[in-house]
Motif scaffolding. Sequence first.
Motif, PDB file in Angstrom:
ATOM      1  N   SER A 214      35.750  46.093  50.117  1.00 27.00           N
ATOM      2  CA  SER A 214      35.957  46.277  51.554  1.00 27.00           C
ATOM      3  C   SER A 214      37.008  45.293  52.057  1.00 27.00           C
ATOM      4  O   SER A 214      36.921  44.092  51.751  1.00 27.00           O
ATOM      5  N   PRO A 215      37.988  45.758  52.823  1.00 28.27           N
ATOM      6  CA  PRO A 215      39.012  44.853  53.354  1.00 28.27           C
ATOM      7  C   PRO A 215      38.483  44.020  54.516  1.00 28.27           C
ATOM      8  O   PRO A 215      38.988  44.048  55.630  1.00 28.27           O
ATOM      9  N   ASP A 216      37.434  43.267  54.232  1.00 34.46           N
ATOM     10  CA  ASP A 216      36.817  42.374  55.209  1.00 34.46           C
ATOM     11  C   ASP A 216      37.626  41.089  55.309  1.00 34.46           C
ATOM     12  O   ASP A 216      38.257  40.665  54.343  1.00 34.46           O
ATOM     13  N   VAL A 217      37.579  40.453  56.460  1.00 40.02           N
ATOM     14  CA  VAL A 217      38.381  39.250  56.665  1.00 40.02           C
ATOM     15  C   VAL A 217      37.988  38.140  55.693  1.00 40.02           C
ATOM     16  O   VAL A 217      38.843  37.398  55.193  1.00 40.02           O
ATOM     17  N   GLN A 218      36.706  38.011  55.400  1.00 41.76           N
ATOM     18  CA  GLN A 218      36.261  36.973  54.472  1.00 41.76           C
ATOM     19  C   GLN A 218      36.740  37.278  53.048  1.00 41.76           C
ATOM     20  O   GLN A 218      37.223  36.392  52.333  1.00 41.76           O
ATOM     21  N   VAL A 219      36.595  38.523  52.644  1.00 45.34           N
ATOM     22  CA  VAL A 219      36.990  38.925  51.292  1.00 45.34           C
ATOM     23  C   VAL A 219      38.490  38.752  51.101  1.00 45.34           C
ATOM     24  O   VAL A 219      38.953  38.215  50.083  1.00 45.34           O
ATOM     25  N   LYS A 220      39.241  39.187  52.099  1.00 41.56           N
ATOM     26  CA  LYS A 220      40.693  39.087  52.005  1.00 41.56           C
ATOM     27  C   LYS A 220      41.141  37.623  51.954  1.00 41.56           C
ATOM     28  O   LYS A 220      42.061  37.262  51.207  1.00 41.56           O
ATOM     29  N   LYS A 221      40.485  36.781  52.720  1.00 43.26           N
ATOM     30  CA  LYS A 221      40.809  35.354  52.712  1.00 43.26           C
ATOM     31  C   LYS A 221      40.575  34.749  51.333  1.00 43.26           C
ATOM     32  O   LYS A 221      41.427  33.995  50.814  1.00 43.26           O
ATOM     33  N   VAL A 222      39.460  35.064  50.716  1.00 43.06           N
ATOM     34  CA  VAL A 222      39.146  34.510  49.406  1.00 43.06           C
ATOM     35  C   VAL A 222      40.129  35.009  48.357  1.00 43.06           C
ATOM     36  O   VAL A 222      40.637  34.232  47.544  1.00 43.06           O
ATOM     37  N   PHE A 223      40.448  36.296  48.370  1.00 46.15           N
ATOM     38  CA  PHE A 223      41.401  36.839  47.395  1.00 46.15           C
ATOM     39  C   PHE A 223      42.785  36.227  47.582  1.00 46.15           C
ATOM     40  O   PHE A 223      43.533  36.082  46.613  1.00 46.15           O
ATOM     41  N   THR A 224      43.117  35.843  48.796  1.00 42.29           N
ATOM     42  CA  THR A 224      44.391  35.166  49.045  1.00 42.29           C
ATOM     43  C   THR A 224      44.360  33.746  48.505  1.00 42.29           C
ATOM     44  O   THR A 224      45.294  33.301  47.817  1.00 42.29           O
ATOM     45  N   ARG A 225      43.289  33.028  48.773  1.00 38.78           N
ATOM     46  CA  ARG A 225      43.215  31.615  48.383  1.00 38.78           C
ATOM     47  C   ARG A 225      43.066  31.415  46.881  1.00 38.78           C
ATOM     48  O   ARG A 225      43.423  30.355  46.368  1.00 38.78           O
ATOM     49  N   ILE A 226      42.536  32.424  46.182  1.00 34.66           N
ATOM     50  CA  ILE A 226      42.462  32.290  44.731  1.00 34.66           C
ATOM     51  C   ILE A 226      43.706  32.869  44.058  1.00 34.66           C
ATOM     52  O   ILE A 226      43.813  32.877  42.825  1.00 34.66           O
ATOM     53  N   GLY A 227      44.660  33.342  44.877  1.00 39.75           N
ATOM     54  CA  GLY A 227      45.955  33.734  44.358  1.00 39.75           C
ATOM     55  C   GLY A 227      46.040  35.152  43.829  1.00 39.75           C
ATOM     56  O   GLY A 227      47.007  35.503  43.135  1.00 39.75           O
TER      57      GLY A 227
END
Length: 247
Positions: free
Chosen positions: A176-189
């Motif tokens: 799901s393109p949730d804000v929390q999920v997207k943030k984590v996928f961004t921060r782990i590169g």
Amino acid sequence: MNQANIVRTLIKRGNELFNKPFEAGDFTGNKDANDLLNDLARFPHAYVLACLMDRKVKAERAWIIPYRISQELGGFEFQRLLKADSDNITNIFKNKGLHIYNDMMAEIFMSGVKLINDKYEGNASKIWSGNPSSATVVRRFLEFDGAGVKIATMATNILARDFKIPLRDRMFIDISPDVQVKKVFTRIGFIPKDASNDDLIYCARELYPEYPGIFDLSAWEIGRKWCSNKKPTCNECYLDADCPKII
């Protein structure tokens, strides 16, 4: 950074969450509201309508809406909802401040009731009964007003993972393109900072095509518990050793 370790760790955590024995979910922090949402046998429409409310507000506020409406109507039986006046439902939303978009969400709520009645004979569990493919369930949720990809995949994933609803496969349950999920996928590169929702979805498909949504709850859990926007507590997160911590 070891991306392979991160993927393995997230998949392992996702499988742990998926394979847990069924237990009633705490969607709201309110026991009576949770009892309503967990009762798929008598009130499957409560679950569906709660999913439709889950946008632009904290999840707990969205998911408690069916219960708050049941308090005003004297119950949440489907026939009671079917007979409810649209203006009355709108007034409940507005007077009780159920959402930040009260007029729009009241319309989505009543539209959902109508679709459940017209297409599923008043029984929302027909959306997922009969061991359908995951694509079928996602598509059926997408038919509801207000249900985009995020809500449709979230709703299907919760049914499979938490309610243990049998599905023929899980390959069409996207992350799901949730804000929390997207943030984590961004921060782990895994995705760039300016990534679109499609970038996130296809990244998860590439990483685990048999069940891309396996990353959903594990990433959301990290984003909600430790990976905050202002003061992330990286030392408490189980990805700390491998995460590049891209801020």
